[in-house]
Design an enzyme around this catalytic site. Structure first.
Site, PDB file in Angstrom:
ATOM      1  N   HIS A 157       0.817  -1.210   0.000  1.00  0.00           N
ATOM      2  CA  HIS A 157       0.000   0.000   0.000  1.00  0.00           C
ATOM      3  C   HIS A 157       0.852   1.264   0.000  1.00  0.00           C
ATOM      4  O   HIS A 157       0.664   2.152  -0.829  1.00  0.00           O
ATOM      5  CB  HIS A 157      -0.933   0.008   1.208  1.00  0.00           C
ATOM      6  CG  HIS A 157      -1.855   1.183   1.221  1.00  0.00           C
ATOM      7  ND1 HIS A 157      -3.064   1.191   0.557  1.00  0.00           N
ATOM      8  CD2 HIS A 157      -1.739   2.406   1.804  1.00  0.00           C
ATOM      9  CE1 HIS A 157      -3.652   2.370   0.731  1.00  0.00           C
ATOM     10  NE2 HIS A 157      -2.866   3.117   1.487  1.00  0.00           N
ATOM     11  N   HIS A 160       3.289   6.127  -2.170  1.00  0.00           N
ATOM     12  CA  HIS A 160       3.986   7.296  -1.644  1.00  0.00           C
ATOM     13  C   HIS A 160       5.507   7.193  -1.750  1.00  0.00           C
ATOM     14  O   HIS A 160       6.215   7.897  -1.022  1.00  0.00           O
ATOM     15  CB  HIS A 160       3.585   7.510  -0.179  1.00  0.00           C
ATOM     16  CG  HIS A 160       2.132   7.792   0.006  1.00  0.00           C
ATOM     17  ND1 HIS A 160       1.567   8.998  -0.321  1.00  0.00           N
ATOM     18  CD2 HIS A 160       1.122   7.004   0.447  1.00  0.00           C
ATOM     19  CE1 HIS A 160       0.264   8.952  -0.070  1.00  0.00           C
ATOM     20  NE2 HIS A 160      -0.025   7.763   0.398  1.00  0.00           N
ATOM     21  N   LYS A 175      -4.512   9.825  -9.393  1.00  0.00           N
ATOM     22  CA  LYS A 175      -4.184  10.074  -7.992  1.00  0.00           C
ATOM     23  C   LYS A 175      -4.173  11.584  -7.862  1.00  0.00           C
ATOM     24  O   LYS A 175      -3.216  12.252  -8.270  1.00  0.00           O
ATOM     25  CB  LYS A 175      -2.814   9.479  -7.636  1.00  0.00           C
ATOM     26  CG  LYS A 175      -2.368   9.748  -6.196  1.00  0.00           C
ATOM     27  CD  LYS A 175      -3.052   8.846  -5.192  1.00  0.00           C
ATOM     28  CE  LYS A 175      -2.444   9.009  -3.802  1.00  0.00           C
ATOM     29  NZ  LYS A 175      -3.047   8.156  -2.788  1.00  0.00           N
TER      30      LYS A 175
END
Length: 393
Positions: A272, A288, A335
């Site tokens: 994730h 990220h 995103k």
């Protein structure tokens, strides 16, 4: 150099998760030698909007031509250009990636970093999370230098709700091939292709992939940030002084599979946070990490669309900025806002996020280097649901 501030909370966790999320801190205890052509020391990604037509070959590499953009009918080294212009020849060194899948007794690791008492947390650091995170920043000996190890082109800024693409090219202009030879970087990069990006898909972890995970944890455990993390968690009674116990804790925390959105074994903290997932609602979740962004940009899977304007006037992203809030499409899925620390080492991010998970809260307002940051940390029971940086305004 100023941080770029997020415009809203990135993760809609209450609506996204089927599990109860706890924000309380807690103790957690549990049990390819591939050929490539070195044409340049600087690697530039392909344009975002090219479509890849792979050719059969016995090794993985990404390369493209420095010539002017061809028309749509031209086929250039397996790529067909339909949008943003390309830059220069690029191949990602993957010399040792296959060897990371070999049995433990065939692995070769770096020597332990000798930093002496520097990895001993002080009483001030044990009492103040921000001081501890600042120490981790100082101990990140593998952090890259903008302009020396890589270069970014932030393009123009935009508001989150703006739809137009404000970047003419890629975020990354080039990355030195020396970066890919750094042991912790190489082992981290080898993990990124182990996951199915669709959030509802159950992950299948092979024995070779488990060895890659173990090899990565072993490699980073020899670095200063992870040594400091271990001593910090021992001081807090979160783990024992046994290095093997500590490595098992890190492996379980980051790689154990859990249920996300109703599908068991479909996600993990590593997938994730660092790899990214695509929700059934066609939204990108997580994602990220700057190395994953770079590799996906190289492959043509990412269309960088600009950075997000900060709340604070006068803070403009530039090639030196190492805390960025950006907008992009990944595999055609938007995103709208994502924040990332650019140029930091894998061991630094693992140490920073693990530290905030064990001794922090949901919001962790800290100072790292020149940046005031809020490390957002969401929990799924005893696991990391998500963790990411947001520039404090």
């Amino acid at each position: 150099m100023h941080p770029i501030t997020n415009q809203r909370n990135e993760e809609e966790w209450q609506s996204e998760q089927g599990s109860t999320i706890s924000n309380r801190p807690h103790n957690y205890k549990k049990e390819e030698a591939e050929p490539w052509q070195d044409n340049s020391n600087r690697h530039s990604p392909r344009p975002h909007k090219e479509q890849y037509r792979p050719q059969q070959q016995d090794y993985e590499s990404e390369s493209f031509n420095t010539s002017d953009r061809p028309n749509k009918s031209d086929n250039n080294d397996g790529w067909q250009t339909v949008g943003k212009p390309s830059r220069q020849t690029h191949k990602v060194p993957k010399d040792n990636w296959n060897s990371y899948k070999r049995p433990a007794d065939e692995q070769q690791y770096s020597n332990d970093v000798e930093v002496g008492a520097r990895v001993e947390p002080s009483q001030d650091e044990l009492a103040d999370l921000s001081r501890a995170c600042e120490k981790l920043w100082d101990l990140d000996l593998n952090r890259l230098v903008p302009g020396k190890d890589y270069e970014i082109d932030c393009g123009e800024g935009k508001k989150v709700y703006q739809k137009q693409d404000m970047a003419q090219g890629c975020l990354f202009t080039w990355v030195s091939d020396d970066v890919f030879r750094k042991p912790t970087y190489a082992r981290f990069l080898s993990l990124l292709d182990n996951y199915n990006p669709h959030q509802g898909s159950k992950e299948v972890v092979t024995s070779e992939e488990k060895q890659e995970q173990a090899s990565f944890i072993e490699e980073i455990s020899r670095t200063a940030p992870i040594k400091y993390l271990h001593k910090f968690l021992v001081s807090k009674g979160i783990t024992s002084g046994s290095l093997q116990d500590f490595k098992r804790l890190l492996t379980s925390l980051w790689f154990d599979l859990y249920s996300r959105c109703g599908t068991s074994g479909s996600s993990s903290a590593f997938e994730h946070v660092f790899v990214g997932e695509i929700k059934q609602s066609s939204e990108v979740s997580g994602f990220h990490n700057w190395l994953q962004f770079y590799l996906e940009e190289v492959k043509g899977n990412i269309d960088y669309q600009g950075y997000i304007f900060p709340r604070r006037r006068g803070s403009i992203a530039d090639s030196e900025t190492q805390l960025l809030t950006i907008q992009f499409e990944w595999n055609g899925v938007l995103k709208s806002v994502s924040s990332t620390l650019v140029g930091v080492s894998p061991e630094f991010e693992i140490a920073l996020y693990t530290l905030c998970f064990f001794v922090g809260q949901e919001d962790n307002h800290i100072q790292i280097g020149p940046y005031a940051v809020n490390i957002k940390c969401y929990r799924l029971g005893n696991q990391i649901g998500s963790v990411f940086p947001i520039a404090d305004s």
